[in-house]
Scaffold this active site. Structure first.
Site: not given
Length: 257
Positions: A58, A117
């Site tokens: 994002d 992540y």
């Protein structure tokens, strides 16, 4: 024609995410990592090149090692020269770290078996050079409590409670291999590995875990929120600044998306 896999590092602060968006701003393109690298590939190859990423990040999210592949119509460029050649055409907030030839049927998206992540949290006062890359919380959470909560994140789980409104995934179930907190220098790091992630899922999990620990909630409470599949019961979403796509793995078990 060779299928080439790139490892890409980027500072996501000034990008509107990974995915190309040619008509997002009143019919005009916005700055994305995919478009920026594709433009560099076009300059190098003198024709348009389509780049397939392992997944989307994002706006504001960074990457140590995004994976993306493309088919090169030029065989004369040694694959080891691609990082240097492409970096000449790229801005400083995008760097090609590695390039290698992969089989023709390889896809960065569909061949990936898991994504890792890492979210970086500063518990004191970040240096000015760190502010784009950490979430400063001015609070020292109990890492043991956080890891007891995170221990609930194992195996195939319905993660609907941590999906952002508007997520269009066909299924909210994801297979999580591992999730844990650890210290790295001055920062607290939350690392999570899964086959795939829902929209803003990692940021929602991070924000919820930090919030629940600060509020004195128990690991059992976090488990109840997870099992409720109710987004309204989750905590606040952590900002994009501290989130990095850390690694893409291709050697594990291929699970559902």
């Amino acid at each position: 024609m060779r299928n080439i896999l790139l490892t890409i590092s980027y500072d996501g602060t000034d990008f509107c995410g990974w995915q190309r968006q040619d008509f997002a701003d009143k019919g005009k393109a916005v700055r994305t990592v995919q478009a920026t690298v594709e433009d560099a590939l076009e300059k190098l190859h003198k024709q348009k090149i389509n780049l397939t990423g392992s997944g989307r990040t994002d706006s504001g999210v960074h990457a140590f090692a995004q994976a993306a592949n493309f088919f090169s119509p030029v065989d004369s460029i040694p694959v080891e020269k691609y990082p240097v050649a492409l970096n000449c055409f790229l801005p400083q907030d995008v760097r090609i770290m590695d390039a290698k030839v992969v089989p023709d049927d390889f896809s960065s998206r569909f061949s990936a078996t898991s994504r890792v992540y890492r979210y970086f949290i500063n518990m004191e006062k970040p240096f000015a050079s760190e502010t784009r890359y950490v979430w400063s919380i001015n609070h020292k959470p109990d890492i043991k409590v956080l890891n007891k909560m995170a221990s609930c994140l194992r195996g195939e789980i319905d993660c609907a409670a941590f999906a952002a409104s508007g997520d269009q995934s066909l299924s909210t179930k994801r297979y999580i291999d591992n999730a844990h907190f650890f210290m790295e220098g001055r920062n607290l790091v939350f690392e999570i590995e899964a086959n795939a992630f829902l929209w803003r899922m990692v940021r929602s999990l991070t924000g919820s875990l930090i919030h629940f620990e600060k509020m004195g909630k128990s690991p059992e409470y976090f488990k109840q929120v997870l099992e409720s599949c109710d987004r309204k019961k989750a905590g606040p979403t952590a900002p994009a600044t501290g989130l990095f796509l850390y690694e893409i793995k291709f050697d594990g078990i291929r699970r559902h998306v």
